[in-house]
Design an enzyme around this catalytic site. Structure first.
Site, PDB file in Angstrom:
ATOM      1  N   LYS A 154       8.180   0.503   5.470  1.00  0.00           N
ATOM      2  CA  LYS A 154       7.071   1.334   5.008  1.00  0.00           C
ATOM      3  C   LYS A 154       5.730   0.777   5.471  1.00  0.00           C
ATOM      4  O   LYS A 154       5.548  -0.428   5.443  1.00  0.00           O
ATOM      5  CB  LYS A 154       7.102   1.374   3.473  1.00  0.00           C
ATOM      6  CG  LYS A 154       5.910   1.968   2.814  1.00  0.00           C
ATOM      7  CD  LYS A 154       5.176   1.001   1.852  1.00  0.00           C
ATOM      8  CE  LYS A 154       4.477  -0.105   2.534  1.00  0.00           C
ATOM      9  NZ  LYS A 154       3.498  -0.853   1.715  1.00  0.00           N
ATOM     10  N   THR A 155       4.833   1.561   5.916  1.00  0.00           N
ATOM     11  CA  THR A 155       3.398   1.279   6.031  1.00  0.00           C
ATOM     12  C   THR A 155       2.735   2.339   6.907  1.00  0.00           C
ATOM     13  O   THR A 155       3.255   2.669   7.985  1.00  0.00           O
ATOM     14  CB  THR A 155       3.032  -0.118   6.594  1.00  0.00           C
ATOM     15  OG1 THR A 155       1.612  -0.185   6.717  1.00  0.00           O
ATOM     16  CG2 THR A 155       3.644  -0.450   7.935  1.00  0.00           C
ATOM     17  N   ASP A 202       0.206   1.854   8.466  1.00  0.00           N
ATOM     18  CA  ASP A 202      -0.406   1.160   9.602  1.00  0.00           C
ATOM     19  C   ASP A 202       0.447   1.220  10.872  1.00  0.00           C
ATOM     20  O   ASP A 202      -0.062   0.991  11.969  1.00  0.00           O
ATOM     21  CB  ASP A 202      -0.649  -0.318   9.252  1.00  0.00           C
ATOM     22  CG  ASP A 202      -1.747  -0.479   8.208  1.00  0.00           C
ATOM     23  OD1 ASP A 202      -2.249   0.539   7.714  1.00  0.00           O
ATOM     24  OD2 ASP A 202      -2.096  -1.632   7.889  1.00  0.00           O
ATOM     25  N   ASP A 230       5.578  -8.024   5.596  1.00  0.00           N
ATOM     26  CA  ASP A 230       5.636  -9.158   4.672  1.00  0.00           C
ATOM     27  C   ASP A 230       6.715  -8.959   3.610  1.00  0.00           C
ATOM     28  O   ASP A 230       7.485  -9.870   3.309  1.00  0.00           O
ATOM     29  CB  ASP A 230       4.293  -9.316   3.929  1.00  0.00           C
ATOM     30  CG  ASP A 230       3.363 -10.229   4.688  1.00  0.00           C
ATOM     31  OD1 ASP A 230       3.806 -10.788   5.712  1.00  0.00           O
ATOM     32  OD2 ASP A 230       2.199 -10.362   4.270  1.00  0.00           O
ATOM     33  N   ARG A 267       0.992  -5.566  -4.936  1.00  0.00           N
ATOM     34  CA  ARG A 267       0.918  -6.450  -3.767  1.00  0.00           C
ATOM     35  C   ARG A 267       1.357  -7.889  -4.040  1.00  0.00           C
ATOM     36  O   ARG A 267       1.166  -8.758  -3.208  1.00  0.00           O
ATOM     37  CB  ARG A 267      -0.506  -6.446  -3.211  1.00  0.00           C
ATOM     38  CG  ARG A 267      -0.902  -5.175  -2.497  1.00  0.00           C
ATOM     39  CD  ARG A 267      -2.052  -5.399  -1.547  1.00  0.00           C
ATOM     40  NE  ARG A 267      -2.438  -4.176  -0.853  1.00  0.00           N
ATOM     41  CZ  ARG A 267      -1.835  -3.717   0.239  1.00  0.00           C
ATOM     42  NH1 ARG A 267      -0.843  -4.389   0.765  1.00  0.00           N
ATOM     43  NH2 ARG A 267      -2.239  -2.594   0.808  1.00  0.00           N
ATOM     44  N   GLY A 317       0.823  -1.217   0.000  1.00  0.00           N
ATOM     45  CA  GLY A 317       0.000   0.000   0.000  1.00  0.00           C
ATOM     46  C   GLY A 317       0.851   1.258   0.000  1.00  0.00           C
ATOM     47  O   GLY A 317       1.956   1.277   0.538  1.00  0.00           O
TER      48      GLY A 317
HETATM   49  P1  FBP Z   1       0.512  -1.938   3.648  1.00  0.00           P
HETATM   50  O1  FBP Z   1       0.523  -2.836   4.843  1.00  0.00           O
HETATM   51  O2  FBP Z   1       0.899  -2.615   2.406  1.00  0.00           O
HETATM   52  O3  FBP Z   1       1.312  -0.716   3.894  1.00  0.00           O
HETATM   53  O4  FBP Z   1      -0.986  -1.429   3.408  1.00  0.00           O
HETATM   54  C1  FBP Z   1      -1.793  -1.114   4.490  1.00  0.00           C
HETATM   55  C2  FBP Z   1      -3.126  -0.557   4.080  1.00  0.00           C
HETATM   56  O5  FBP Z   1      -3.041   0.816   3.815  1.00  0.00           O
HETATM   57  C3  FBP Z   1      -4.151  -0.868   5.163  1.00  0.00           C
HETATM   58  O6  FBP Z   1      -4.234   0.141   6.103  1.00  0.00           O
HETATM   59  C4  FBP Z   1      -5.401  -1.115   4.397  1.00  0.00           C
HETATM   60  O7  FBP Z   1      -6.225  -2.014   5.086  1.00  0.00           O
HETATM   61  C5  FBP Z   1      -4.908  -1.707   3.125  1.00  0.00           C
HETATM   62  O8  FBP Z   1      -3.633  -1.199   2.912  1.00  0.00           O
HETATM   63  C6  FBP Z   1      -5.767  -1.411   1.926  1.00  0.00           C
HETATM   64  O9  FBP Z   1      -5.263  -2.115   0.835  1.00  0.00           O
HETATM   65  P2  FBP Z   1      -5.576  -1.799  -0.681  1.00  0.00           P
HETATM   66  O10 FBP Z   1      -4.689  -0.673  -1.082  1.00  0.00           O
HETATM   67  O11 FBP Z   1      -5.173  -3.043  -1.386  1.00  0.00           O
HETATM   68  O12 FBP Z   1      -7.007  -1.449  -0.796  1.00  0.00           O
END
Ligand code: FBP
Length: 550
Positions: free
Chosen positions: A201-202, A204, A175, A144, A80
């Site tokens: 990175k994230t 979250d 991951d 992803r 993400g």
């Molecule tokens: P990452 O763990 O890859 O950084 O993504 C987290 C996130 O932003 C979450 O907060 C959210 O649930 C998810 O991605 C949404 O995913 P998508 O972009 O596939 O809709």
């Protein structure tokens, strides 16, 4: 980028504040051999070539930099979007060019797929300059796809050899960094001369530990959400007629919600990890919120704000049981998709255990229907699609009607619901993230320069001014333990959930009753890019609570 806002134009000139130690030649100081945080024997067996490597700390040196051989490096954005990704890449670019102007940086397109499918572009100075200090991942795109199969590693090897690339930097979450470690091990074990370096990175915030203080993007994203929550709180305090239920992104952990709670002081802020620890049911939660609504109504306040973490329902034990049962049941029912909506509902109810059937039947119809409709590509119920904020608002409304009939509530309840997530993932990075990301990228170039592989770029001391930050690298295997994934034990980086014993949660828990019953809103306002450091350069509140005695 033909059209640029004025902010974008001015922001392009922002020079991230690099830690003093990274300005000029560095010396890599090697620590002692390291161990993984748990399951040492298993991790050592799985990573025979990269396990136990020492921690690396960079120190400034007066010795002139030794001539560095020409190095081509590849970079991948994985998962993400998170604010600051472009600065990691520009820091990496500048770091590589400082080592040797002939060094080249290649970006693989749309995530790990770019490496496997040989889709890439050379990132030249012109391209990099267009993206400095901007949000988003659009410089090369992200994806992803999991990079975890030998076939993918071998396909990658072909293009790395063709482009004469000797190091790969993978910018991703837990991951992706786990897979970076697996790739580093694979290449080392097979004498493929390619180093692999990860960057944390994230938005979250769940990739953090003793060695990584925070993942990048968390600061900016939470500041964007906190701004909007603050605006809603002010609206709420002005009109005094709505309860706002606000769901906040964060697939699993509640760090985003806790951080936003600390920044804005809402009336209710749910932390999933606490819900799980207390073994709470959905009804317990609904009762708690309804009680706050009733208490405020008794004091003439028929308004408020409730923050709801995205991952909540997975942390409600009874709900998790229900979902597990549904996943198993639906996996064995190949023609379920052909049933009508009402037939599906009946089928599910009749095949669940009594407890789970009760949980299912108590859900608002829209939610229980939704659970029987949408399943992901693995055939699992998609929890992220459940509109938890709407579900809670509706259940609280019903509970208040019961309370009114029992004479326990006398007020008006009107709810508005919101979900904030994508709004924050591509915001222009705050100064904190702009500096942090640039430093992570620049530091990654030094890790490449000193021959490291299987390391994560680490910049620490983040509540101090950025010039004082400490830079270096930690072996990714240090952060690993064994966990069951798809019924198999696998080495993974331990995901950081909100620690209920740590200072950020305790600080929140000590204040939340007051926030519930009084109106203590804080309005953080928009991110400021220009102005005094105390407005522009603040790190996340959570980090403050973790690192200072405030
Ligand atoms: P990452 O763990 O890859 O950084 O993504 C987290 C996130 O932003 C979450 O907060 C959210 O649930 C998810 O991605 C949404 O995913 P998508 O972009 O596939 O809709």
């Amino acid at each position: 980028m033909a059209n640029k806002s004025v902010l974008q134009q001015l922001r392009a000139d922002y020079q991230p504040k690099l830690p003093e130690v990274l300005r000029g030649p560095v010396r890599a100081v090697m620590g002692t051999p390291t161990e993984s945080v748990a399951d040492q024997d298993d991790i050592k067996r799985i990573f025979p070539c990269t396990y136990g490597q020492p921690q690396i700390t960079f120190e400034k040196t007066d010795a002139p930099a030794a001539p560095s051989p020409v190095t081509n490096v590849g970079v991948i954005l994985s998962g993400g979007q998170a604010p600051g990704g472009h600065n990691v890449i520009s820091g990496l670019f500048d770091g590589l060019k400082a080592m040797n102007p002939a060094n080249k940086l290649y970006g693989f397109l749309m995530g790990p797929d770019g490496l496997v499918n040989h889709e890439y572009k050379e990132l030249t100075a012109d391209i990099i300059d267009e993206y400095r200090n901007t949000g988003g991942f659009d410089i090369i795109g992200s994806g992803r796809t999991k990079l975890d199969k030998v076939e993918q590693f071998e396909k990658g090897r072909i293009i790395l050899e063709q482009l004469n690339i000797s190091a790969l930097v993978i910018i991703g979450g837990d991951d992706s960094n786990t897979n970076a470690a697996i790739l580093a091990e694979y290449y080392k074990a097979n004498n493929v001369p390619v180093q692999v370096i990860g960057c944390p990175k994230t938005i979250d915030g769940d990739l953090k530990n003793e060695f990584i203080e925070t993942s990048f993007g968390f600061d900016t994203a939470t500041k964007v959400y906190a701004e909007v929550i603050g605006n809603i709180e002010r609206d709420c305090n002005s009109a005094k007629k709505y309860w706002h239920f606000i769901k906040l992104m964060g697939r699993s952990a509640s760090h985003i919600t806790l951080e936003c709670g600390l920044q804005t002081q809402p009336n209710v802020c749910i932390i999933s990890e606490e819900v799980e620890a207390k073994n709470m049911t959905l009804n317990d939660l609904v009762n708690d919120i309804a009680q706050v609504v009733a208490d405020r109504a008794a004091r003439g306040m028929n308004y408020g704000t409730v923050l709801v973490p995205e991952g909540l329902i997975e942390f409600i034990p009874a709900f998790r049981k229900l979902i597990n049962e549904m996943n198993l049941m639906l996996a064995n029912h190949t023609t379920f998709g052909q049933l009508y909506a009402d037939e599906r509902r009946e089928y599910v109810i009749s095949h669940l255990s009594n407890d789970s059937a009760l949980v299912f039947m108590r859900l608002p119809l829209s939610v229980s229907r939704q659970l029987t409709l949408d399943r992901d590509s693995h055939g699992n119920v998609q929890l992220s699609l459940v509109e938890t904020e709407k579900m809670l608002a509706e259940m609280v409304r019903k509970r208040l009607i019961e309370m009114k009939m029992d004479g326990k509530y006398n007020g008006k309840f009107a709810a508005q619901t919101h979900f904030f997530g994508y709004e924050g993932r591509c915001a222009a990075p705050s100064n904190f993230d702009a500096d942090y990301c640039y430093a992570l990228g620049y530091n990654a170039a030094h890790l490449v320069g000193c021959g490291a592989t299987g390391y994560m770029s680490s910049v620490r001391g983040l509540t101090k001014p950025s010039t004082e930050w400490v830079a270096g690298g930690f072996p990714i295997t240090m952060m690993m333990n064994m966990e069951v994934r798809n019924a198999e034990k696998k080495p993974v980086i331990k995901k950081a959930l909100v620690d209920l014993e740590a200072r950020p949660f305790k600080a929140f828990a000590a204040m939340r009753d007051k926030w519930a019953h009084d109106t203590c809103y804080i309005y953080p306002g928009p991110i400021q890019y220009f102005g005094p450091a105390e407005v522009c350069d603040q790190p996340p509140r959570t980090l403050y609570y973790e690192q200072t005695q405030e």
